[in-house]
Scaffold this motif. Structure first.
Motif, PDB file in Angstrom:
ATOM      1  N   ALA A  40      27.175  50.234   7.565  1.00  0.00           N
ATOM      2  CA  ALA A  40      27.352  49.643   6.243  1.00  0.00           C
ATOM      3  C   ALA A  40      26.936  48.180   6.230  1.00  0.00           C
ATOM      4  N   LEU A  41      27.109  47.478   7.351  1.00  0.00           N
ATOM      5  CA  LEU A  41      26.753  46.066   7.394  1.00  0.00           C
ATOM      6  C   LEU A  41      25.261  45.868   7.192  1.00  0.00           C
ATOM      7  N   SER A  42      24.430  46.681   7.838  1.00  0.00           N
ATOM      8  CA  SER A  42      22.991  46.539   7.673  1.00  0.00           C
ATOM      9  C   SER A  42      22.570  46.882   6.243  1.00  0.00           C
ATOM     10  N   VAL A  43      23.214  47.870   5.632  1.00  0.00           N
ATOM     11  CA  VAL A  43      22.917  48.198   4.238  1.00  0.00           C
ATOM     12  C   VAL A  43      23.294  47.025   3.342  1.00  0.00           C
ATOM     13  N   ARG A  44      24.435  46.422   3.606  1.00  0.00           N
ATOM     14  CA  ARG A  44      24.862  45.266   2.814  1.00  0.00           C
ATOM     15  C   ARG A  44      23.881  44.106   2.957  1.00  0.00           C
ATOM     16  N   GLY A  72      29.070  43.893  -1.027  1.00  0.00           N
ATOM     17  CA  GLY A  72      30.280  44.310  -0.326  1.00  0.00           C
ATOM     18  C   GLY A  72      31.218  45.098  -1.231  1.00  0.00           C
ATOM     19  N   ARG A  73      31.324  44.651  -2.475  1.00  0.00           N
ATOM     20  CA  ARG A  73      32.197  45.378  -3.417  1.00  0.00           C
ATOM     21  C   ARG A  73      31.624  46.743  -3.744  1.00  0.00           C
ATOM     22  N   ARG A  75      44.398  63.316   5.947  1.00  0.00           N
ATOM     23  CA  ARG A  75      43.972  62.060   5.320  1.00  0.00           C
ATOM     24  C   ARG A  75      42.911  62.336   4.273  1.00  0.00           C
ATOM     25  N   ARG A  76      43.038  61.611   3.147  1.00  0.00           N
ATOM     26  CA  ARG A  76      42.064  61.740   2.069  1.00  0.00           C
ATOM     27  C   ARG A  76      41.696  60.350   1.567  1.00  0.00           C
ATOM     28  N   ILE A  77      40.546  60.248   0.940  1.00  0.00           N
ATOM     29  CA  ILE A  77      40.082  58.966   0.423  1.00  0.00           C
ATOM     30  C   ILE A  77      40.736  58.658  -0.918  1.00  0.00           C
ATOM     31  N   HIS A 130      32.840  52.130   3.002  1.00  0.00           N
ATOM     32  CA  HIS A 130      33.713  51.726   4.111  1.00  0.00           C
ATOM     33  C   HIS A 130      34.950  52.615   4.168  1.00  0.00           C
ATOM     34  N   ASP A 131      35.515  52.931   3.009  1.00  0.00           N
ATOM     35  CA  ASP A 131      36.686  53.808   2.977  1.00  0.00           C
ATOM     36  C   ASP A 131      36.344  55.200   3.515  1.00  0.00           C
TER      37      ASP A 131
END
Length: 383
Positions: A3-7, A113-114, A136-138, A120-121
């Protein structure tokens, strides 16, 4: 791609597009201002010419000389003013563009990021998943956009996986009873029949062979059930003294080792791991039984418990080809031509169960051939 590289890429796109738009705006502004400012030569000629026409009673040749000098002076001043104005415009626009681009990159980073927070979740939920913990669920809140649809799809997949694992648990529990009971009854009937002293030698030989086959089937079913249980993951963990488990298994297999003519040596340091004591005992048992079974008369087995790896079992025996080592962890695979000092009732699931139990505990099992024959198996387990 994380996710960091996408951001970072999204931020770069935001900043790059804003910078390109700002450059286009600066060029357009520059051209408009340049077109608006008057031409110095024409402006000076027109202005001084009209002033000369207002002078009466002065011959034309008397006015032309001073007028030409004045035109050049005014034209030079206006040209200098024009250049200064355009230079100031470019410098100030560049400074403003750089400052605004920096703010655009900052806001782009925050907005990216938002926008990627739901991803990320989803990633965090996927990392926390285990075979025994699929609750667990999102439950992503927000408008019905693409990310909400992705999160809902992921939750639906988890629901189907949880249902599948529950079905597998029920199947294993039922199979444990339905498969063991007929074999136990069959073994009892054979033993009762062979207990009759008047049984013919042919029937006694057949009964011995049937008992051998029945016991092998029982071990195979038991191994498959343990393999299925370990593949499902751990439902609970408890502190287990691995050195004590190894010592207990060594005592339990001492008769088999003595019968096979194999000497077992140990070096056990205190080591506590978090896991299932029954599965860990089965892991150690399979390693020691394999090391005794696939050995030679007068051979040896060495078991060591330490920090990393947590457990190492080495044994003498036939030379194991390096290319055959990876296949030993597959079910029902053995090294062709390997000699055995123990019985032949094993089902070929020993190292498969070892690897599955190690993975269930968050560890790994590896093997490599010994320098003078035999095998070295290492098991890494988290503390």
């Amino acid at each position: 791609m994380n996710a960091l590289s996408v951001r970072t890429k999204l931020t770069a796109w935001y900043g790059g597009l804003f910078l390109l738009a700002g450059l286009v705006l600066v060029v357009i502004n520059y051209l408009l201002v340049q077109g608006t400012l008057p031409d110095p030569a024409r402006f000076a000629t027109a202005s001084l010419g009209s002033a000369a026409d207002t002078v009466y009673g002065i011959p034309d040749n008397a006015v032309q000389a001073p007028a030409g000098v004045a035109v050049r002076l005014v034209s030079g001043s206006l040209d200098e003013y024009r250049s200064s104005t355009l230079s100031t415009l470019v410098v100030n626009s560049a400074i403003a563009l750089v400052a605004t681009a920096a703010l655009a990159v900052l806001f782009g980073w925050l907005m990216a990021g938002r926008a990627l927070r739901p991803l990320h979740d989803i990633t965090s939920a996927a990392r926390r998943l285990e075979a025994g913990k699929l609750d667990r669920r999102i439950n992503l809140e927000g408008p019905p956009d693409e990310l909400k649809e992705l999160a809902d799809t992921f939750d639906g997949m988890l629901d189907r996986l949880a249902e599948s694992f529950d079905s597998q648990k029920r199947f294993v529990a039922n199979a444990s009873h339905e498969l063991r009971t007929p074999l136990a009854v069959q073994r009892t009937l054979i033993e009762v029949a062979m207990a009759d002293p008047e049984v013919a030698p042919e029937l006694r030989k057949l009964g011995t062979h049937l008992l051998h086959t029945n016991e092998r089937s029982e071990r195979m079913i038991e191994g498959l059930l343990v393999l299925a249980r370990s593949d499902r993951g751990l439902t609970a963990r408890a502190p287990v003294r691995l050195d004590q488990v190894v010592a207990s298994v060594v005592r339990a297999t001492s008769a088999q080792a003595e019968s096979a003519g194999v000497k077992v040596e140990t070096r056990l340091r205190p080591r506590t791991v978090a896991g299932d004591p029954v599965l860990l005992e089965r892991l150690v048992t399979n390693l020691l039984v394999n090391a005794i079974t696939y050995n030679a008369k007068g051979g040896w087995v060495y078991a060591e418990v330490r920090g990393d790896p947590a457990l190492e079992v080495r044994n003498s025996g036939a030379v194991v080809p390096p290319e055959a080592v990876p296949t030993l962890f597959e079910p029902f695979r053995r090294v062709a031509g390997a000699e055995r000092t123990g019985d032949t009732r094993n089902a070929g699931l020993g190292l498969s169960i070892v690897r599955s139990v190690a993975h269930a505990h968050g560890g790994a099992a590896e093997a490599q051939p010994g320098k003078r024959g035999g095998l070295t198996v290492t098991v890494r387990l988290p503390s």
